[in-house]
Scaffold this active site. Sequence first.
Site, PDB file in Angstrom:
ATOM      1  N   SER A 248      54.363  -4.925  -0.317  1.00  0.00           N
ATOM      2  CA  SER A 248      55.072  -5.861  -1.175  1.00  0.00           C
ATOM      3  C   SER A 248      54.771  -7.296  -0.782  1.00  0.00           C
ATOM      4  O   SER A 248      54.414  -7.589   0.365  1.00  0.00           O
ATOM      5  CB  SER A 248      56.587  -5.605  -1.068  1.00  0.00           C
ATOM      6  OG  SER A 248      57.332  -6.688  -1.588  1.00  0.00           O
ATOM      7  N   LYS A 249      54.902  -8.212  -1.735  1.00  0.00           N
ATOM      8  CA  LYS A 249      54.740  -9.635  -1.434  1.00  0.00           C
ATOM      9  C   LYS A 249      55.723 -10.095  -0.369  1.00  0.00           C
ATOM     10  O   LYS A 249      55.482 -11.086   0.320  1.00  0.00           O
ATOM     11  CB  LYS A 249      54.937 -10.466  -2.704  1.00  0.00           C
ATOM     12  CG  LYS A 249      53.801 -10.340  -3.707  1.00  0.00           C
ATOM     13  CD  LYS A 249      54.047 -11.244  -4.908  1.00  0.00           C
ATOM     14  CE  LYS A 249      52.896 -11.154  -5.905  1.00  0.00           C
ATOM     15  NZ  LYS A 249      53.110 -12.034  -7.073  1.00  0.00           N
ATOM     16  N   ARG A 250      56.841  -9.374  -0.236  1.00  0.00           N
ATOM     17  CA  ARG A 250      57.850  -9.752   0.751  1.00  0.00           C
ATOM     18  C   ARG A 250      57.497  -9.284   2.156  1.00  0.00           C
ATOM     19  O   ARG A 250      58.104  -9.732   3.121  1.00  0.00           O
ATOM     20  CB  ARG A 250      59.215  -9.194   0.328  1.00  0.00           C
ATOM     21  CG  ARG A 250      59.781  -9.833  -0.936  1.00  0.00           C
ATOM     22  CD  ARG A 250      61.113  -9.226  -1.326  1.00  0.00           C
ATOM     23  NE  ARG A 250      60.962  -7.852  -1.759  1.00  0.00           N
ATOM     24  CZ  ARG A 250      60.627  -7.491  -2.996  1.00  0.00           C
ATOM     25  NH1 ARG A 250      60.387  -8.414  -3.900  1.00  0.00           N
ATOM     26  NH2 ARG A 250      60.512  -6.220  -3.316  1.00  0.00           N
TER      27      ARG A 250
END
Length: 483
Positions: A248-250
């Site tokens: 994920s981008k997170r």
Amino acid sequence: MAPSPTGSPHVGLVRTCLYNWAFARHHGGTFVLRIEDTDTARNTQESYDALFDLFGWLGLHWDEGPDVGGPHAPYRQSERGELYADALARLAAAGHTYRCFCTTEEVDARRKASGSKVQGYDRFCRDLSAEQVAAFEAEGRGAVVRFKMPDGDIAFDDLVRGTISFHSDNVTDYALARANGEPLYTLVNPVDDALMEITHVLRGEDLLSSTPRQIPLYAALADVGIGTGAPEFGHLPYVMGQGNKKLSKRDPEANALAYRDQGYLPEGLLNYMALLGWAIAADRDVFTLDEMVEAFEIGDVNGNPARFDLKKCDAINTAHMRRLALDDITHRALPFLKDAGVVGDPVTDADAQLLEQAMPLVGERINKLTEAVDMLGFLFADEESFTRDEADVAKLLDGDDGAGRDIVRASRDAVADLPVWSTETIQAALQAALVEERGLKPRVAFGPVRVAVTGRRISPPLFESMELLGRERSLARLDSALA
């Protein structure tokens, strides 16, 4: 590429770019960068700049793009509106599209009433009469533009996954433009591929569902004089994070620019990115980009998801660090040393001389360029700014039995009156005082001295470090550790 709204490009984007670049270079093709920035509400100058910062650092240069131009300019979709409007007009005139006045609520209501489980649009407006269109317009309804999907199977040969087919029942008529006339991704990418004469597209697996919709559109565009048909597609596997979930981008590992800031080498990161779905050989993980270009075949890419392993990424980067000449390591580490205030900007002659003497001590020890800051900082710090790692002090100097400081005191006495201050004389004096006279193991003997002099238990070789510090500064460090 679509600029990330967060301004932090994803490592999956790097892998996609790398495979496209290697494919183009292997086949002597043209590598084209197109910026997908039609979503003006989400795009920022920061995110646009981040892409160019990233790929400039990585050294993945394109042959055509917004910064270098080319025969198919402009290369930002936000600047190609007239081309999309022309394509929409041609498609409408040839009967490939129609205006749809339905609301989402109306489509859902009809689906429930019919009991249909088919998702997507039900083609309600596909064959409206002129009177029905006029009635909707009289109500003030806006209309999206939908593409007329043909009936039958849609098949294509995926360069990674082999033959894939869809039945058109599962691919409904889809929108090409919003009611305000703004073109959508579903239109602009095929139009640009056609106008830019794109022959091959390697993209993420998440876009696989778009392909059966786009292939008939390429044919329709060719029918109205735009391009010659669909390019060849290869859909690349997901990059997975921890717990077998899509990265994920997170996730901290996902931020591609962070690797630059953490001191990774671009060739190390790219080497590791290449391994996320491809291998140069079964028994080899470390290679150069030139070697990758020579060997890369898109058909060798594994379609299964690849898991991002930060430890392996670190190991690959370390292998590339060991390949660098010392002068190259110094050149690459210098910006980090400047940013941390270890050396000035510009570098003084005295600091340049000290750096030239010190880098041979750490060149084979640092695994990332940022580690040069911690390894060398003590040499350049004056006594007022010099600090010691608190955990290392607690472990090696502040023990309950006071042995650490006792070792430092004995060390100071051993080296204070050396007639010559050199690596050899310092080593001989400390070896005699701590190992031979006290019977200490070298690790126990020299650990407290290392923390006292360098501030850390992990540092360049101790005796060489003390020679570079000089007699006065070394004694001052030993004294301050005893204070």
